[in-house]
Design a protein around this motif. Structure first.
Motif, PDB file in Angstrom:
ATOM      1  N   GLU A 146      45.443  32.751  72.426  1.00 53.36           N
ATOM      2  CA  GLU A 146      45.441  33.163  73.844  1.00 53.36           C
ATOM      3  C   GLU A 146      44.297  34.124  74.172  1.00 53.36           C
ATOM      4  OE1 GLU A 146      47.851  33.987  71.719  1.00 53.36           O
ATOM      5  OE2 GLU A 146      49.594  32.739  72.170  1.00 53.36           O
ATOM      6  N   GLU A 147      43.616  34.645  73.170  1.00 52.87           N
ATOM      7  CA  GLU A 147      42.601  35.680  73.395  1.00 52.87           C
ATOM      8  C   GLU A 147      41.502  35.196  74.342  1.00 52.87           C
ATOM      9  OE1 GLU A 147      39.588  38.425  70.668  1.00 52.87           O
ATOM     10  OE2 GLU A 147      40.408  36.583  69.857  1.00 52.87           O
ATOM     11  N   SER A 148      41.309  35.919  75.475  1.00 55.82           N
ATOM     12  CA  SER A 148      40.268  35.615  76.468  1.00 55.82           C
ATOM     13  C   SER A 148      40.343  34.183  76.998  1.00 55.82           C
ATOM     14  CB  SER A 148      38.865  35.874  75.896  1.00 55.82           C
ATOM     15  OG  SER A 148      38.719  37.211  75.512  1.00 55.82           O
ATOM     16  N   MET A 149      41.533  33.575  76.970  1.00 55.34           N
ATOM     17  CA  MET A 149      41.700  32.201  77.444  1.00 55.34           C
ATOM     18  C   MET A 149      42.501  32.167  78.742  1.00 55.34           C
ATOM     19  SD  MET A 149      40.232  29.884  75.450  1.00 55.34           S
ATOM     20  CE  MET A 149      41.129  28.352  75.679  1.00 55.34           C
ATOM     21  N   VAL A 150      42.195  31.179  79.576  1.00 55.43           N
ATOM     22  CA  VAL A 150      42.967  30.902  80.788  1.00 55.43           C
ATOM     23  C   VAL A 150      43.640  29.548  80.606  1.00 55.43           C
ATOM     24  CG1 VAL A 150      42.841  30.447  83.269  1.00 55.43           C
ATOM     25  CG2 VAL A 150      41.378  32.211  82.245  1.00 55.43           C
ATOM     26  N   PHE A 151      44.950  29.501  80.767  1.00 51.58           N
ATOM     27  CA  PHE A 151      45.718  28.256  80.666  1.00 51.58           C
ATOM     28  C   PHE A 151      46.351  27.962  82.019  1.00 51.58           C
ATOM     29  CE2 PHE A 151      45.674  29.888  76.321  1.00 51.58           C
ATOM     30  CZ  PHE A 151      45.338  28.760  75.586  1.00 51.58           C
ATOM     31  N   ASP A 194      34.115  29.227  80.684  1.00 49.72           N
ATOM     32  CA  ASP A 194      34.530  28.687  81.988  1.00 49.72           C
ATOM     33  C   ASP A 194      34.368  27.176  82.118  1.00 49.72           C
ATOM     34  OD1 ASP A 194      35.354  31.174  82.953  1.00 49.72           O
ATOM     35  OD2 ASP A 194      33.358  31.658  83.706  1.00 49.72           O
ATOM     36  N   VAL A 195      34.253  26.458  81.000  1.00 47.91           N
ATOM     37  CA  VAL A 195      34.233  24.991  81.050  1.00 47.91           C
ATOM     38  C   VAL A 195      35.553  24.493  80.456  1.00 47.91           C
ATOM     39  CG1 VAL A 195      33.066  22.877  80.352  1.00 47.91           C
ATOM     40  CG2 VAL A 195      31.718  24.940  80.821  1.00 47.91           C
ATOM     41  N   PRO A 196      36.413  23.856  81.276  1.00 51.52           N
ATOM     42  CA  PRO A 196      37.757  23.500  80.798  1.00 51.52           C
ATOM     43  C   PRO A 196      37.763  22.295  79.846  1.00 51.52           C
ATOM     44  CG  PRO A 196      37.587  23.460  83.220  1.00 51.52           C
ATOM     45  CD  PRO A 196      36.201  23.487  82.675  1.00 51.52           C
ATOM     46  N   ASN A 197      38.685  22.338  78.906  1.00 50.63           N
ATOM     47  CA  ASN A 197      39.039  21.175  78.070  1.00 50.63           C
ATOM     48  C   ASN A 197      37.837  20.513  77.418  1.00 50.63           C
ATOM     49  OD1 ASN A 197      41.412  21.831  79.400  1.00 50.63           O
ATOM     50  ND2 ASN A 197      42.039  19.713  79.743  1.00 50.63           N
ATOM     51  N   MET A 198      36.884  21.328  76.973  1.00 51.07           N
ATOM     52  CA  MET A 198      35.687  20.770  76.358  1.00 51.07           C
ATOM     53  C   MET A 198      35.277  21.584  75.139  1.00 51.07           C
ATOM     54  SD  MET A 198      31.910  20.128  77.961  1.00 51.07           S
ATOM     55  CE  MET A 198      31.109  21.554  77.243  1.00 51.07           C
ATOM     56  N   ALA A 199      35.065  20.901  74.015  1.00 52.98           N
ATOM     57  CA  ALA A 199      34.604  21.559  72.788  1.00 52.98           C
ATOM     58  C   ALA A 199      33.217  21.049  72.433  1.00 52.98           C
ATOM     59  CB  ALA A 199      35.567  21.279  71.645  1.00 52.98           C
ATOM     60  N   TRP A 200      32.502  21.884  71.707  1.00 53.49           N
ATOM     61  CA  TRP A 200      31.129  21.583  71.288  1.00 53.49           C
ATOM     62  C   TRP A 200      31.014  21.936  69.813  1.00 53.49           C
ATOM     63  CZ3 TRP A 200      27.043  25.718  70.968  1.00 53.49           C
ATOM     64  CH2 TRP A 200      25.779  25.188  70.724  1.00 53.49           C
ATOM     65  N   CYS A 201      30.487  21.018  69.025  1.00 52.99           N
ATOM     66  CA  CYS A 201      30.418  21.230  67.576  1.00 52.99           C
ATOM     67  C   CYS A 201      28.997  21.609  67.170  1.00 52.99           C
ATOM     68  CB  CYS A 201      30.843  19.954  66.848  1.00 52.99           C
ATOM     69  SG  CYS A 201      30.974  20.193  65.076  1.00 52.99           S
ATOM     70  N   ILE A 202      28.894  22.759  66.523  1.00 52.48           N
ATOM     71  CA  ILE A 202      27.581  23.230  66.054  1.00 52.48           C
ATOM     72  C   ILE A 202      27.745  23.756  64.629  1.00 52.48           C
ATOM     73  CG2 ILE A 202      27.854  25.562  67.033  1.00 52.48           C
ATOM     74  CD1 ILE A 202      24.603  23.582  67.193  1.00 52.48           C
ATOM     75  N   TYR A 236      50.585  22.790  79.235  1.00 54.58           N
ATOM     76  CA  TYR A 236      49.355  23.119  79.964  1.00 54.58           C
ATOM     77  C   TYR A 236      48.468  21.881  80.067  1.00 54.58           C
ATOM     78  CZ  TYR A 236      50.508  28.057  79.152  1.00 54.58           C
ATOM     79  OH  TYR A 236      51.124  29.284  79.121  1.00 54.58           O
ATOM     80  N   THR A 237      47.761  21.756  81.186  1.00 54.22           N
ATOM     81  CA  THR A 237      46.828  20.632  81.341  1.00 54.22           C
ATOM     82  C   THR A 237      45.373  21.085  81.326  1.00 54.22           C
ATOM     83  OG1 THR A 237      46.986  20.750  83.758  1.00 54.22           O
ATOM     84  CG2 THR A 237      48.495  19.231  82.619  1.00 54.22           C
ATOM     85  N   HIS A 238      45.131  22.393  81.430  1.00 51.60           N
ATOM     86  CA  HIS A 238      43.751  22.857  81.263  1.00 51.60           C
ATOM     87  C   HIS A 238      43.709  24.198  80.537  1.00 51.60           C
ATOM     88  CE1 HIS A 238      44.552  24.785  85.327  1.00 51.60           C
ATOM     89  NE2 HIS A 238      44.067  25.821  84.659  1.00 51.60           N
ATOM     90  N   ALA A 239      42.580  24.419  79.874  1.00 53.03           N
ATOM     91  CA  ALA A 239      42.354  25.681  79.160  1.00 53.03           C
ATOM     92  C   ALA A 239      40.855  25.917  79.092  1.00 53.03           C
ATOM     93  CB  ALA A 239      42.929  25.605  77.753  1.00 53.03           C
ATOM     94  N   TYR A 240      40.457  27.159  79.302  1.00 47.68           N
ATOM     95  CA  TYR A 240      39.036  27.493  79.151  1.00 47.68           C
ATOM     96  C   TYR A 240      38.905  28.979  78.829  1.00 47.68           C
ATOM     97  CZ  TYR A 240      39.619  28.982  84.052  1.00 47.68           C
ATOM     98  OH  TYR A 240      40.060  29.571  85.213  1.00 47.68           O
ATOM     99  N   PRO A 241      37.850  29.342  78.112  1.00 40.93           N
ATOM    100  CA  PRO A 241      37.623  30.757  77.801  1.00 40.93           C
ATOM    101  C   PRO A 241      36.983  31.440  79.012  1.00 40.93           C
ATOM    102  CG  PRO A 241      35.930  29.430  76.768  1.00 40.93           C
ATOM    103  CD  PRO A 241      36.835  28.474  77.473  1.00 40.93           C
ATOM    104  N   HIS A 242      37.418  32.670  79.286  1.00 39.40           N
ATOM    105  CA  HIS A 242      36.894  33.390  80.451  1.00 39.40           C
ATOM    106  C   HIS A 242      36.508  34.809  80.029  1.00 39.40           C
ATOM    107  CE1 HIS A 242      36.208  34.433  84.589  1.00 39.40           C
ATOM    108  NE2 HIS A 242      37.088  35.418  84.547  1.00 39.40           N
ATOM    109  N   ARG A 243      35.271  35.151  80.307  1.00 37.24           N
ATOM    110  CA  ARG A 243      34.746  36.461  79.913  1.00 37.24           C
ATOM    111  C   ARG A 243      34.946  37.487  81.015  1.00 37.24           C
ATOM    112  NH1 ARG A 243      29.438  38.388  80.439  1.00 37.24           N
ATOM    113  NH2 ARG A 243      28.860  36.390  81.352  1.00 37.24           N
TER     114      ARG A 243
END
Length: 495
Positions: free
Chosen positions: A479-484, A381-389, A419-426
């Protein structure tokens, strides 16, 4: 919330951190999305991240350099395991060669990032040379690592303030420290201690590794004859890919073998350690851990250097618990003491998510550690943000490069579809939780909730399995579990 600050510097993508993760992300984003602008914000004054921060004697990688280096930029030096200064030089040269350094802003300390759903933009607040700076972007990429740069782990040692000599932590090694001819005690037996002790032993009169309990260690040659042979036979780019693949597979197979056959692994490591140390040495006291191989990250001894220093009498291992510290050294609960002129507390890291940067969505602060990680690089649920681990059981770059490619692919997909936003949604799907790092190491057990959460099944599972991740990324359904979606207000992009 909607900030039209004319002084805000705009880029399509803001990358935070100019280490391996940030440089790799910049390359992959530009490769796949050449029309997108990007900027890298780096808190320090130079490229390198971890490899600029840590400057203690003997600093080196604890995995081979071919899997730690980028797949798209061959490592040119001969060694298979590299020193910290050469890794930093490689990163600086690579960033310069590909023009990535032109997009960097140094001495820029990011404090917070605010998402505005009306315009689908991030506003990033930073400090630069003592003054406030504002940056705006459509996307954020966090290449900030997994630990605090400001606060290493410092356990309480009773009486340490009474000690008459120097006390140093490897994360903040003082350049002017003179340990020549002195007795140095290193508290700890992790990767830092293992690389530090042989280097200190060159000048110190005596170095003691003081550990509470033993750690698994395996020796690897600095220069690998098979790697040398492959590089002589094949062109640079081809040989780099072949050696990278060979080293990754060797590491993965040995890890798998140790996990599936721990008793065999224990015997193998013990027999190699006995062979490397003087006859009659108390291997079972100092080098026989209570846990199974790879319950904690295995430590890499380089060219038998630690074992050789022990054999020469320049280094020793003491296993015991500290009772207190006095003016002259360390007193153990057994009543034994270890006298010292310098104490080095190689006691580890403090886990930290997203570099400690505050994240706000439409004015509401988000605690990333309350959220699940999606496909190991986005946060629920955090849009347009990636985290590298990275991986706990393989080179950081193996996953960092996959993360950068996945993020670049997501940006390209959004561009094609407008699309201007995308975030994963559980949603309200119940999910079993586990730590994102699957180690029994002290720095993980101390802070089990310091990182975003992992589920136990994909796409919410943070796996530490390179082979399965490669397959997953190859057949990824974006597209899996994603909101665009598209922003309510579309601002014209700055020229």
């Amino acid at each position: 919330m909607h900030d039209h600050n004319p002084e805000a510097e705009y880029s399509d993508v803001l990358i935070i951190g100019a280490g391996i993760s940030g440089i790799g992300a910049a390359y992959r984003i530009r490769e796949r999305n050449p029309r997108l602008s990007y900027r890298i914000l780096e808190r320090r004054s130079r490229i390198g991240g971890t490899w600029d921060l840590f400057r203690y004697p003997g600093i080196r990688s604890d995995s081979d350099i071919f899997t730690l280096s980028f797949p798209w930029e061959p490592w040119q030096r001969q060694e298979n395991v590299a020193d910290g200064e050469h890794i930093r030089e490689y990163l600086e040269t690579t960033a310069g060669k590909h023009g990535i350094d032109q997009h960097m802003r140094f001495d820029t300390f990011v404090k917070s990032a605010e998402w505005d759903s009306e315009t689908d933009t991030w506003t990033v607040h930073a400090e630069q040379d003592g003054s406030s700076r504002i940056y705006r972007s459509r996307f954020l990429f966090f290449g900030t690592g997994y630990y605090s740069y400001d606060e290493p782990y410092r356990p309480e040692f009773p009486g340490i303030e009474r000690f008459g000599g120097d006390v140093v932590h490897p994360q903040f090694w003082p350049e002017e420290l003179d340990y020549a001819g002195k007795r140095v005690v290193v508290i700890g037996s992790g990767a830092t201690a293992i690389s530090l002790i042989p280097a200190l032993a060159q000048k110190a009169s005596q170095v003691t590794m003081l550990q509470r309990s033993p750690t698994y260690m395996m020796s690897m040659p600095r220069i690998d004859p098979m790697v040398d042979f492959i590089r002589k036979m094949l062109p640079s780019r081809v040989s780099h890919s072949v050696v990278r693949f060979r080293n990754a597979m060797f590491h993965i197979l040995t890890y798998f073998m140790f996990r599936k056959a721990p008793r065999f692994g224990r015997r193998l490591i013990r027999s190699k350690t006995i062979a490397a140390l003087p006859e009659g040495y108390q291997v079972d006291l100092h080098f026989k851990p209570k846990y199974d191989p790879w319950d904690q990250r295995m430590c890499l001894v380089l060219d038998h250097d630690l074992f050789d220093r022990i054999s020469e009498g320049r280094a020793e291992v003491v296993t015991g618990t500290i009772d207190h510290i006095d003016e002259k050294g360390i007193v153990l609960t057994s009543g034994d003491r270890v006298d010292a002129d310098v104490i080095v507390t190689a006691t580890g890291l403090q886990l930290q998510a997203l570099g400690g940067i505050r994240i706000l969505i439409d004015g509401t602060e988000v605690n990333p550690t309350d959220r699940f990680v999606y496909k190991e690089y986005l946060i629920e649920d955090v849009p347009n943000m990636a985290w590298c681990i990275g991986y706990t059981n393989a080179s950081w770059t193996l996953r960092a490069d996959m993360t950068a490619k996945a993020f670049a692919k997501l940006l390209a997909y959004m561009d094609v579809h407008g699309y201007t936003h995308a975030y994963p949604h559980r949603g309200d799907v119940p999910i079993e939780e586990k730590p994102a790092f699957d180690l029994q190491a002290g720095y993980v057990k101390r802070s089990p909730h310091a990182l975003p959460k992992s589920g136990t099944r994909r796409p919410w599972n943070v796996r530490h399995n390179y082979v399965l991740d490669v397959i997953d990324h190859r057949f990824d359904r974006i597209e899996e579990s994603m909101v665009f979606g598209r922003a309510a207000i579309r601002e014209p992009r700055p020229a």
